[in-house]
Design a protein around this motif. Structure first.
Motif, PDB file in Angstrom:
ATOM      1  N   THR A 224       0.825  -1.208   0.000  1.00  0.00           N
ATOM      2  CA  THR A 224       0.000   0.000   0.000  1.00  0.00           C
ATOM      3  C   THR A 224       0.858   1.256   0.000  1.00  0.00           C
ATOM      4  O   THR A 224       0.577   2.225  -0.725  1.00  0.00           O
ATOM      5  N   ALA A 225       1.925   1.245   0.795  1.00  0.00           N
ATOM      6  CA  ALA A 225       2.826   2.399   0.827  1.00  0.00           C
ATOM      7  C   ALA A 225       3.486   2.618  -0.521  1.00  0.00           C
ATOM      8  O   ALA A 225       3.599   3.758  -0.994  1.00  0.00           O
ATOM      9  N   ASP A 226       3.911   1.538  -1.163  1.00  0.00           N
ATOM     10  CA  ASP A 226       4.511   1.667  -2.494  1.00  0.00           C
ATOM     11  C   ASP A 226       3.498   2.219  -3.494  1.00  0.00           C
ATOM     12  O   ASP A 226       3.821   3.101  -4.303  1.00  0.00           O
TER      13      ASP A 226
ATOM     14  N   ARG B 250      -7.902   8.362  -3.187  1.00  0.00           N
ATOM     15  CA  ARG B 250      -6.854   7.912  -4.095  1.00  0.00           C
ATOM     16  C   ARG B 250      -7.261   6.703  -4.939  1.00  0.00           C
ATOM     17  O   ARG B 250      -6.856   6.576  -6.089  1.00  0.00           O
TER      18      ARG B 250
ATOM     19  N   THR C 183       8.399   2.431   5.140  1.00  0.00           N
ATOM     20  CA  THR C 183       7.189   2.323   5.957  1.00  0.00           C
ATOM     21  C   THR C 183       7.216   1.080   6.829  1.00  0.00           C
ATOM     22  O   THR C 183       6.865   1.127   8.016  1.00  0.00           O
TER      23      THR C 183
ATOM     24  N   SER D  52      10.977   1.593  -2.330  1.00  0.00           N
ATOM     25  CA  SER D  52      11.512   2.462  -1.279  1.00  0.00           C
ATOM     26  C   SER D  52      10.443   2.849  -0.273  1.00  0.00           C
ATOM     27  O   SER D  52      10.666   2.804   0.947  1.00  0.00           O
ATOM     28  N   TYR D  53       9.259   3.249  -0.766  1.00  0.00           N
ATOM     29  CA  TYR D  53       8.187   3.643   0.150  1.00  0.00           C
ATOM     30  C   TYR D  53       7.794   2.480   1.058  1.00  0.00           C
ATOM     31  O   TYR D  53       7.603   2.657   2.270  1.00  0.00           O
TER      32      TYR D  53
ATOM     33  N   LEU E  62       0.529   3.939  -3.019  1.00  0.00           N
ATOM     34  CA  LEU E  62       0.081   5.308  -2.773  1.00  0.00           C
ATOM     35  C   LEU E  62       1.238   6.299  -2.854  1.00  0.00           C
ATOM     36  O   LEU E  62       1.037   7.456  -3.224  1.00  0.00           O
ATOM     37  N   GLY E  63       2.442   5.849  -2.492  1.00  0.00           N
ATOM     38  CA  GLY E  63       3.587   6.747  -2.547  1.00  0.00           C
ATOM     39  C   GLY E  63       4.131   6.948  -3.948  1.00  0.00           C
ATOM     40  O   GLY E  63       4.551   8.054  -4.301  1.00  0.00           O
ATOM     41  N   GLY E  64       4.109   5.885  -4.752  1.00  0.00           N
ATOM     42  CA  GLY E  64       4.712   5.969  -6.078  1.00  0.00           C
ATOM     43  C   GLY E  64       3.740   6.126  -7.223  1.00  0.00           C
ATOM     44  O   GLY E  64       4.160   6.415  -8.352  1.00  0.00           O
TER      45      GLY E  64
ATOM     46  N   ALA F 159      -1.298   3.455  -9.148  1.00  0.00           N
ATOM     47  CA  ALA F 159      -1.180   2.991  -7.763  1.00  0.00           C
ATOM     48  C   ALA F 159      -1.609   1.533  -7.633  1.00  0.00           C
ATOM     49  O   ALA F 159      -0.937   0.722  -6.982  1.00  0.00           O
TER      50      ALA F 159
ATOM     51  N   THR G  19      -4.753  -2.985   1.156  1.00  0.00           N
ATOM     52  CA  THR G  19      -5.112  -1.845   2.005  1.00  0.00           C
ATOM     53  C   THR G  19      -5.797  -2.290   3.291  1.00  0.00           C
ATOM     54  O   THR G  19      -5.723  -1.575   4.302  1.00  0.00           O
TER      55      THR G  19
END
Length: 270
Positions: free
Chosen positions: A99-101, A240, A128, A123-124, A103-105, A112, A248
């Protein structure tokens, strides 16, 4: 729901969300179908009782046998966290990283969702996941200052109540994952009122435990942070992604677990 049917649904949820084997004749008796998995959703907090109890036992044993002091508490907290990661197969942590990857990327909804389907961690997700695990260990060690019993109760309650949060996401948002190939696809339909009631029943006993072990103020602080974290995540997913995916749901559980531990640690400090 009949007790026998409820037990089958609980065991199916336990099999789906942990590495605890349900095999042989027991698996034949439990059975499986997408409809059964949807019906088992209300037992997610019940799975939290099993995973949380394992973490609480490891934490209490570590605090009992390791040298006293902050370092011993930190190691005990690390062992308890490692026990839950092993028991669940890092199921929810994987969802948090994905989820971090995503939403972040991903600048767009489609991008997404595409990133979240990639099995590689970026990286995200790495940052996280490291921060989440580090905070979980640190907060658990901080709670150990109140004693082994209070810390064990906090860990157990956080595992139960954090697993109630995805039920709210499932109730309010549509499923937007892949139509095929996702283990969470059977959960795409809205959770039933009976499933919500089952989740509330599992959660109520955890609320009583936390109030008894840590006090009403600690429970209030944890509840406020849990609600704020859940509300933020739900709005973020709606904006998003216009819905939720299996990843998620795992991220929601992880973030709400941290929110609960933070609230308990802040209010229960000696």
């Amino acid at each position: 729901m009949r007790p026998v049917q409820a037990l089958r649904h609980f065991l199916l949820a336990l099999q789906f969300f942990t590495r605890i084997p349900v095999t042989g004749r027991l698996a034949d008796w439990v059975g499986y179908s997408p409809a059964m998995l949807r019906a088992s959703a209300g037992h997610f907090p019940g799975v939290g009782w099993v995973v949380g109890a394992a973490a609480a036992l490891v934490l209490a044993a570590g605090l009992r046998w390791l040298p006293p002091g902050p370092l011993g508490a930190l190691v005990a907290a690390g062992l308890a966290t490692a026990a839950t990661v092993w028991l669940t197969g890092a199921f929810h942590e994987d969802g948090l990283a994905d989820t971090a990857d995503g939403l972040g990327g991903g600048l767009t909804r489609e991008r997404a969702l595409q990133i979240m389907k990639d099995s590689r961690i970026g990286s995200y997700g790495t940052v996280t996941l490291l921060l989440a695990l580090g905070l979980k260990v640190a907060l658990t060690a901080l709670l150990a200052q109140r004693g082994a019993g209070a810390a064990a109760a906090a860990v157990l309650g956080a595992h139960v109540l954090s697993r109630a949060a995805p039920l709210d996401v499932m109730r309010r948002l549509p499923y937007v994952g892949e139509a095929d190939g996702s283990k969470a696809k059977p959960l795409a339909d809205a959770i039933s009122p009976g499933g919500i009631a089952t989740g509330m029943a599992w959660s109520l006993s955890a609320l009583v435990l936390l109030a008894w072990a840590l006090g009403g103020w600690a429970l209030l602080a944890a509840g406020v942070l849990w609600a704020l974290a859940l509300g933020y995540l739900r709005r973020l997913l709606a904006r998003r992604l216009q819905g939720f995916t299996g990843d998620t749901l795992g991220a929601t559980q992880q973030v709400c677990e941290l929110a609960l531990l933070l609230g308990l640690a802040l209010a229960a400090s000696p």
